[in-house]
Design an enzyme around this catalytic site. Structure first.
Site, PDB file in Angstrom:
ATOM      1  N   SER A 132      36.551 -27.457 -22.125  1.00 38.88           N
ATOM      2  CA  SER A 132      36.084 -27.794 -20.800  1.00 38.88           C
ATOM      3  C   SER A 132      34.904 -26.942 -20.325  1.00 38.88           C
ATOM      4  CB  SER A 132      37.243 -27.642 -19.810  1.00 38.88           C
ATOM      5  OG  SER A 132      37.656 -26.298 -19.723  1.00 38.88           O
ATOM      6  N   SER A 185      38.986 -24.303 -24.616  1.00 40.30           N
ATOM      7  CA  SER A 185      37.817 -24.576 -23.773  1.00 40.30           C
ATOM      8  C   SER A 185      36.652 -23.606 -23.909  1.00 40.30           C
ATOM      9  CB  SER A 185      38.232 -24.644 -22.315  1.00 40.30           C
ATOM     10  OG  SER A 185      38.801 -25.898 -22.078  1.00 40.30           O
ATOM     11  N   LYS A 218      31.541 -19.830 -15.517  1.00 41.48           N
ATOM     12  CA  LYS A 218      32.184 -21.140 -15.377  1.00 41.48           C
ATOM     13  C   LYS A 218      32.682 -21.310 -13.945  1.00 41.48           C
ATOM     14  CE  LYS A 218      35.819 -23.911 -17.622  1.00 41.48           C
ATOM     15  NZ  LYS A 218      36.886 -23.887 -18.661  1.00 41.48           N
TER      16      LYS A 218
HETATM   17  N1  GLN Z   1      41.207 -29.736 -23.875  1.00 40.37           N
HETATM   18  C1  GLN Z   1      42.338 -28.964 -23.450  1.00 40.37           C
HETATM   19  C2  GLN Z   1      42.904 -29.553 -22.179  1.00 40.37           C
HETATM   20  O1  GLN Z   1      42.353 -30.495 -21.704  1.00 40.37           O
HETATM   21  C3  GLN Z   1      41.968 -27.521 -23.276  1.00 40.37           C
HETATM   22  C4  GLN Z   1      41.299 -27.219 -22.010  1.00 40.37           C
HETATM   23  C5  GLN Z   1      41.108 -25.771 -21.761  1.00 40.37           C
HETATM   24  O2  GLN Z   1      41.165 -24.945 -22.674  1.00 40.37           O
HETATM   25  N2  GLN Z   1      40.902 -25.435 -20.512  1.00 40.37           N
HETATM   26  O3  GLN Z   1      43.893 -29.094 -21.659  1.00 40.37           O
END
Ligand code: GLN
Length: 484
Positions: free
Chosen positions: A153, A177, A78
């Site tokens: 994400s 994410s 990532k």
């Molecule tokens: N969707 C969550 C956020 O926007 C989790 C994102 C993540 O785990 N990085 O914060």
């Protein structure tokens, strides 16, 4: 060598039998990325030359009879995890040209284990999002349906694994994410216990919630990757020196008598009927395999979204203060004063969602609101942790859906941040409670979209999580592939 469906096990079998070479697998993988990435948008950077060079070096090692735990495995990383000499953008304009001078510890350990970094994957900007639509460098399409999101994400990592553009990938999980893209893309995603994997070199979002985790095609591969990246790191003082067990050996235990807790709060309003049915079918299958099903309560679940979006944004507002255009990254042109340079750099460099988070976080930390929001959220977090402790007194693992819905349509939730945040309702709990959780595919919806089931365990009980998930996978393999 067929790379569709390729796992670490199969690759290693073929390498040992001399039926393929690391170079061949690496070249095939790069060809597939070149053929499909235009359509999917999963990779932001392809590490072609370095990967091929390394593949040849590893083939020479193999010829000498050397072996390593992830020998020749093409991994995707990532783009918020630092890779030395390889651009790391966090899918943000503000880091569009950032080339880290060092590797994240997790990356360093993958390399020591013989893996090959095939490229850097797209994600929501600074990992803020649930659909990968907040990337400054374009959306990622779900390999199962090009009109749907891959989840976020770590959407690029999820799509890359599902589409066989790598064997395994790393994602980061602050509020789901790793698990949400795994669920939406029909693959396995593991968020380790907070402190299990070093965060050194992971670009900070919500530092008390962030963990790096593997996205893989099988539970066994998740165990292999975790084995390599887990453990104390002197460069991350929050990493734990809790001993790292043999995760692979743990896979073969029995699941007879394991108590699976089903929280009523995970099956309430907002949960899609088809997801609910698939998850219940899977729970009955666990029972057929010998698990005991018990009802548990997690009464503070309804406050989790509010609590998470206060704590995560508060931490983000502080972590993102470092992007000021002075030392690295994007700098706005033509400013006459330092203050104007800061303001314009951040105005031009950050996307809308990141700005929203910084503003929310700054607000909940500001004098007069700190007690009402931030401190209150910390108290709720403590109650959520207590809910889990009490539930785990009655069961060994907690089971539920990973997400209330299957992959939604591109654009569907972009106009309504709150609707987007609601997709995280089941995943943020594990981050708030600092416990490990895994998402595994358990079926397809009528429209042919993957459905994920989530298991939670007590802190540092990844071995049990993997064992029970593996028993399910062995008995009920998810063998469907996206129609690519
Ligand atoms: N969707 C969550 C956020 O926007 C989790 C994102 C993540 O785990 N990085 O914060």
């Amino acid at each position: 060598m067929e790379i569709v469906g390729l796992t670490v096990d199969r690759l290693h079998e073929a390498l040992r039998a001399r039926a393929t070479s690391v170079r061949e697998v690496c070249a095939r993988t790069l060809e597939r990325i070149e053929a499909l990435n235009g359509r999917l948008g999963a990779f932001l950077t392809i590490n072609r030359d370095e990967a091929l060079q390394r593949a040849e070096d590893l083939d020479r090692e193999l010829a000498r009879g050397d072996w390593r735990p992830l020998m020749g495995v093409p991994v995707a990383i990532k783009d918020n995890i630092c890779t030395r000499g390889l651009r790391t953008t966090c899918a943000s304009k503000i880091l569009h040209n950032f080339v880290p001078p060092y590797n994240a510890t997790a990356v360093e350990r993958l390399l020591e284990a013989g893996a090959i970094i095939i490229g850097k994957t797209n994600c929501d900007e600074f990992a803020m999002g649930s659909s990968n639509e907040n990337s400054a460098f374009g959306i990622v399409r779900n390999p199962w349906d090009a009109e749907r999101v891959p989840g976020g994400s770590s959407g690029g990592s999820g799509a890359a694994v599902a589409a066989d553009l790598c064997v395994v990938a790393l994602g980061s999980d602050t509020g789901g994410s790793v698990r949400l893209p795994a669920a939406f893309c029909g693959v396995v995603g593991l968020k380790p216990t907070y402190g299990r994997v070093s965060r050194y070199g992971l670009v900070a979002y919500g530092s008390s919630l962030d963990q790096i985790g593997p996205i893989t095609k099988t539970v066994a591969d998740a165990a292999r990757v975790l084995q390599v990246i887990a453990g104390r790191d002197p460069r991350d003082s929050t990493s734990s020196n809790h001993p790292v067990p043999d995760y692979l050996a743990a896979l073969n235990g029995e699941i007879n008598g394991v108590r699976l807790g089903v929280p009523r709060e995970y099956f309430g309003p907002g949960l899609d009927e088809e997801v609910k049915e698939a998850v219940w079918r899977a729970i009955h299958r666990f029972a057929d395999l010998g698990a005991e099903i018990v009802e548990v309560r997690l009464p503070h679940t309804e406050y989790a979204i509010a609590c998470y979006y206060i704590i995560a944004t508060a931490e983000a507002s502080s972590n993102l203060a470092r992007y000021d255009g002075v030392r690295y990254g994007y700098r706005a042109e033509g400013a006459r004063t330092l203050r104007e340079m800061y303001r314009r750099t951040r105005h031009e460099g950050f996307g809308a969602e990141v700005k929203r988070r910084i503003m929310l976080g700054t607000y909940v930390l500001s004098a007069g609101y700190y007690d009402a929001y931030y401190l209150k959220a910390l108290k709720v977090r403590a109650l959520i942790e207590r809910d889990f402790r009490e539930a785990f007194a009655r069961c060994d693992l907690i089971v539920g859906p990973t997400s209330p819905t299957v992959a939604f349509r591109l654009g569907e939730k972009m106009a309504d941040p709150l609707a987007m945040y609601l997709s995280d309702v089941y995943t943020i709990m594990a981050n708030l409670a600092a416990i490990p959780a895994i998402s595994i595919p358990v079926g397809l919806s009528r429209e042919g979209l993957p459905i994920g089931l989530q298991l939670h365990a007590r802190p540092f009980e990844e071995a049990m999580l993997l064992r029970v998930a593996h028993a399910y996978e062995r008995a009920f393999p998810f063998s469907q592939k996206p129609p690519l």
